[in-house]
Design a protein around this motif. Structure first.
Motif, PDB file in Angstrom:
ATOM      1  N   PRO A  82      -1.447   3.652   4.495  1.00  0.00           N
ATOM      2  CA  PRO A  82      -1.104   2.037   4.876  1.00  0.00           C
ATOM      3  C   PRO A  82      -2.438   1.556   5.192  1.00  0.00           C
ATOM      4  N   GLY A  83      -2.664   0.404   4.485  1.00  0.00           N
ATOM      5  CA  GLY A  83      -3.717  -0.535   4.582  1.00  0.00           C
ATOM      6  C   GLY A  83      -4.949   0.070   3.949  1.00  0.00           C
ATOM      7  N   MET A  84      -5.097   1.375   3.239  1.00  0.00           N
ATOM      8  CA  MET A  84      -6.176   1.807   2.616  1.00  0.00           C
ATOM      9  C   MET A  84      -6.620   0.901   1.668  1.00  0.00           C
ATOM     10  N   SER A  85      -5.702   0.330   0.756  1.00  0.00           N
ATOM     11  CA  SER A  85      -6.180  -0.355  -0.685  1.00  0.00           C
ATOM     12  C   SER A  85      -7.019  -1.236  -0.586  1.00  0.00           C
ATOM     13  N   ARG A  86      -6.893  -1.986   0.778  1.00  0.00           N
ATOM     14  CA  ARG A  86      -7.788  -3.140   0.907  1.00  0.00           C
ATOM     15  C   ARG A  86      -9.247  -2.946   1.182  1.00  0.00           C
ATOM     16  N   ILE A  87      -9.182  -1.560   1.755  1.00  0.00           N
ATOM     17  CA  ILE A  87     -10.606  -1.313   2.408  1.00  0.00           C
ATOM     18  C   ILE A  87     -11.295  -0.214   1.621  1.00  0.00           C
ATOM     19  N   THR A  88     -10.824   0.060   0.284  1.00  0.00           N
ATOM     20  CA  THR A  88     -11.277   1.150  -0.490  1.00  0.00           C
ATOM     21  C   THR A  88     -12.795   1.242  -0.453  1.00  0.00           C
ATOM     22  N   PRO A  89     -13.616   2.289  -0.275  1.00  0.00           N
ATOM     23  CA  PRO A  89     -15.007   2.190  -0.410  1.00  0.00           C
ATOM     24  C   PRO A  89     -15.717   1.620  -1.691  1.00  0.00           C
ATOM     25  N   LEU A  90     -16.494   1.274  -1.691  1.00  0.00           N
ATOM     26  CA  LEU A  90     -17.415   0.925  -3.101  1.00  0.00           C
ATOM     27  C   LEU A  90     -18.081   2.148  -3.362  1.00  0.00           C
ATOM     28  N   LEU A  91     -17.441   2.959  -3.914  1.00  0.00           N
ATOM     29  CA  LEU A  91     -18.026   4.457  -4.357  1.00  0.00           C
ATOM     30  C   LEU A  91     -19.125   4.318  -5.461  1.00  0.00           C
ATOM     31  N   ALA A  92     -18.953   3.342  -6.224  1.00  0.00           N
ATOM     32  CA  ALA A  92     -19.797   3.212  -7.324  1.00  0.00           C
ATOM     33  C   ALA A  92     -21.161   2.784  -6.896  1.00  0.00           C
ATOM     34  N   LEU A  93     -21.011   1.650  -5.781  1.00  0.00           N
ATOM     35  CA  LEU A  93     -22.537   1.315  -5.123  1.00  0.00           C
ATOM     36  C   LEU A  93     -23.235   2.516  -4.845  1.00  0.00           C
ATOM     37  N   ILE A  94     -22.620   3.485  -4.037  1.00  0.00           N
ATOM     38  CA  ILE A  94     -23.359   4.335  -3.706  1.00  0.00           C
ATOM     39  C   ILE A  94     -24.004   5.230  -4.786  1.00  0.00           C
ATOM     40  N   SER A  95     -23.400   5.407  -5.946  1.00  0.00           N
ATOM     41  CA  SER A  95     -23.877   5.938  -7.085  1.00  0.00           C
ATOM     42  C   SER A  95     -25.338   5.008  -7.575  1.00  0.00           C
ATOM     43  N   LEU A  96     -24.946   3.536  -7.634  1.00  0.00           N
ATOM     44  CA  LEU A  96     -25.976   2.837  -8.131  1.00  0.00           C
ATOM     45  C   LEU A  96     -27.456   3.188  -7.305  1.00  0.00           C
ATOM     46  N   SER A 111       0.898  -1.336   0.240  1.00  0.00           N
ATOM     47  CA  SER A 111      -0.078   0.015   0.009  1.00  0.00           C
ATOM     48  C   SER A 111       0.817   1.082   0.032  1.00  0.00           C
ATOM     49  N   ARG A 112       2.232   1.271   0.181  1.00  0.00           N
ATOM     50  CA  ARG A 112       3.223   2.289   0.276  1.00  0.00           C
ATOM     51  C   ARG A 112       3.956   2.181  -0.925  1.00  0.00           C
ATOM     52  N   THR A 113       3.734   1.530  -1.961  1.00  0.00           N
ATOM     53  CA  THR A 113       4.657   1.242  -3.087  1.00  0.00           C
ATOM     54  C   THR A 113       4.316   1.968  -4.165  1.00  0.00           C
ATOM     55  N   GLU A 114       5.187   2.996  -4.473  1.00  0.00           N
ATOM     56  CA  GLU A 114       4.838   3.863  -5.688  1.00  0.00           C
ATOM     57  C   GLU A 114       5.735   3.295  -6.935  1.00  0.00           C
ATOM     58  N   TYR A 115       6.737   2.762  -6.747  1.00  0.00           N
ATOM     59  CA  TYR A 115       7.536   2.319  -7.910  1.00  0.00           C
ATOM     60  C   TYR A 115       8.128   0.839  -7.881  1.00  0.00           C
ATOM     61  N   VAL A 116       8.270  -0.065  -8.633  1.00  0.00           N
ATOM     62  CA  VAL A 116       8.489  -1.159  -8.460  1.00  0.00           C
ATOM     63  C   VAL A 116       9.376  -1.518  -9.762  1.00  0.00           C
TER      64      VAL A 116
END
Lengths: 298, 171
Positions: free
Chosen positions: B36-50, A264-269
């Motif tokens: 940190p950790g955000m990528s796995r819990i990103t909100p389903l924004l499109a669901l709100i739109s639907l 999640s903190r990776t910008e370049y690989v």
């Protein structure tokens, strides 16, 4: 003219009503059909996915740029917060590294001498392709990243993806301008690894959580938290010795490994081209080898 | 003649707005947040739109658009294809069928309605993905995704109401 239009309406009106009535049901069935197609013929789905991702990747790339500022802000805040602790840790680390530098220099000199004695022919050093992470796809059910390098840059399916710290994952799909990385934490990721100190072989299995698990250890092998895990190079998927992570716990949840890289903190690989085909040989590679074989025989 | 052309253009713009807004939300939810950790819990924004368009203006977002949006989500995400397509269609239909209930209700009621529907959607996604992969997926990430999705409902709905006021005048 008017009569003609009236006739048309008379014919198409029931058809229109019928399609409107069944359109929803049809679309639901189509969604199920897609799911089945994805299971039966993953290559077909992959083809579509690669093309669409390629088309969309420049847009996501542009959209992700302003967020780099945000990333820097996060980094700055966390840096300031633990500056003192970090300083202490870095000083200790520096002392240790100085010692290791000394050892490395000695070993390098010794290695050089021994190589000269053996007339050793070193492996070709690997090439790598640097890529920017443009998309954090997958969400809660799949762990993948999108990068802005594809076939045109030399990226091929199955290649290892790393950062300065360690292994990130492997290339799952390649378009001409973008590629998808399957992270080591994904449910479908299985990587042959070895525990560096004890040389115990195992498979690192992702489970959609932050810490993947070690499975298929040889019976009777002993592992303990803190042991370093590196790729083993078995199955020809990855070159041996790439750092992956260290064992964090050996409790009821199985042997958990904390990866050295936080995706999640990776910008370049860096996408490594070791000239290995991997467990997922790309069709074009097979074709290439076939053609080169035929040309040789000719 | 000119007026007819602009009237047509205006109509087309109205019909395309909900679709395009959802596409933009889908793209935003796939941009790396680097938190940190955000990528796995990103909100389903499109669901709100639907949910929003299903309740307030279902005439502007036909079922085939919803299908295309779901497909786009499946293609962008790395999981099995067709899963979100099906869920989008279901969520939209339920929102559309229950729209009378939400009319004239306060924001809290609508929010609650959305929360139930989001839980239902993430639950289905979890079950199908577990079935497709042949193992029970940990509930941690889906649960957090549910919380962030529900949390983001307020601001996104606010933007949609604003768009409705400015771009799509109530007929």
């Amino acid at each position: 003219m008017k009569k003609n239009q009236h006739n048309k309406e008379r014919i198409f009106a029931p058809v229109k009503a019928l399609t409107q009535r069944f359109a929803y049901g049809f679309l639901v069935v189509l969604a199920f059909a897609l799911m089945l197609t994805g299971r039966i013929d993953p290559r077909f789905v992959e083809g579509i996915r690669v093309h669409v991702t390629d088309a969309v990747s420049p847009i996501i790339d542009v959209m992700s740029r302003p967020l780099d500022g945000l990333a820097e802000l996060f980094a700055t805040i966390s840096n300031i917060m633990d500056a003192r602790l970090q300083n202490e840790r870095l000083q200790i680390e520096r002392d240790t590294l100085l010692h290791w530098r000394h050892v490395a220099q000695q070993l390098e000199a010794q290695n050089k001498e021994l190589r000269n004695l053996l007339k050793f022919n070193p492996d070709n050093s690997p090439k790598f392709i640097s890529a920017r992470v443009i998309g954090d796809a997958g969400g809660a059910f799949a762990h993948t990243l999108l990068v802005n390098a594809g076939k045109k840059n030399g990226v091929r399916k199955g290649q290892a993806v790393t950062t300065g710290n360690g292994l990130v994952g492997r290339i799952q799909e390649v378009g001409s301008l973008s590629a998808r990385i399957l992270l080591i934490t994904d449910l479908n990721s299985r990587i042959p690894v070895i525990i560096e100190s004890t040389r115990v072989r195992a498979v690192l299995a992702g489970n959609n959580r932050l810490k993947p698990r070690l499975i298929h250890l040889s019976p009777g092998s002993i592992v303990s938290p803190g042991d370093k895990v590196v790729t083993s190079g078995h199955a020809g998927a990855f070159p041996p010795g790439l750092p992956v992570g260290e064992i964090s716990s050996t409790g009821d949840l199985g042997i958990q490994v904390k990866a050295f890289v936080d995706p999640s903190r990776t910008e370049y690989v860096r996408v490594f081209d070791f000239g290995m085909t991997g467990i997922l040989p790309a069709p074009e590679f097979l074709q290439d080898t076939n053609s080169s074989v035929t040309s040789n025989t000719q | 003649m000119k007026e007819v052309f602009f009237a047509k253009l205006d109509r087309a713009a109205r019909y395309v707005t909900p679709f395009l807004l959802t596409v933009v939300l889908l793209l935003i939810s796939h941009v790396p947040m680097n938190a940190p950790g955000m990528s796995r819990i990103t909100p389903l924004l499109a669901l709100i739109s639907l949910f929003h368009w299903g309740v307030y203006r279902p005439d502007l977002l036909p079922a085939y658009s919803v299908f295309l949006l779901g497909l786009f989500h499946d293609i962008l995400g790395g999981a099995g294809i067709g899963v979100w397509t099906l869920i989008y269609l279901l969520v939209y239909k339920v929102a559309e069928l229950q729209r009378r209930f939400f009319f004239g209700k306060t924001f809290v009621w609508v929010w609650l309605g959305f929360s139930i529907l989001a839980a239902f959607a993430i639950g289905i996604a979890w079950s199908i993905n577990s079935l497709l992969t042949g193992q029970l997926i940990h509930l941690e990430a889906p649960a957090f995704q549910f919380l962030t999705t529900v949390g983001f409902y307020g601001p996104i709905a606010f933007v949609f109401f604003y768009c409705q006021k400015v771009l799509l005048v109530w007929d």
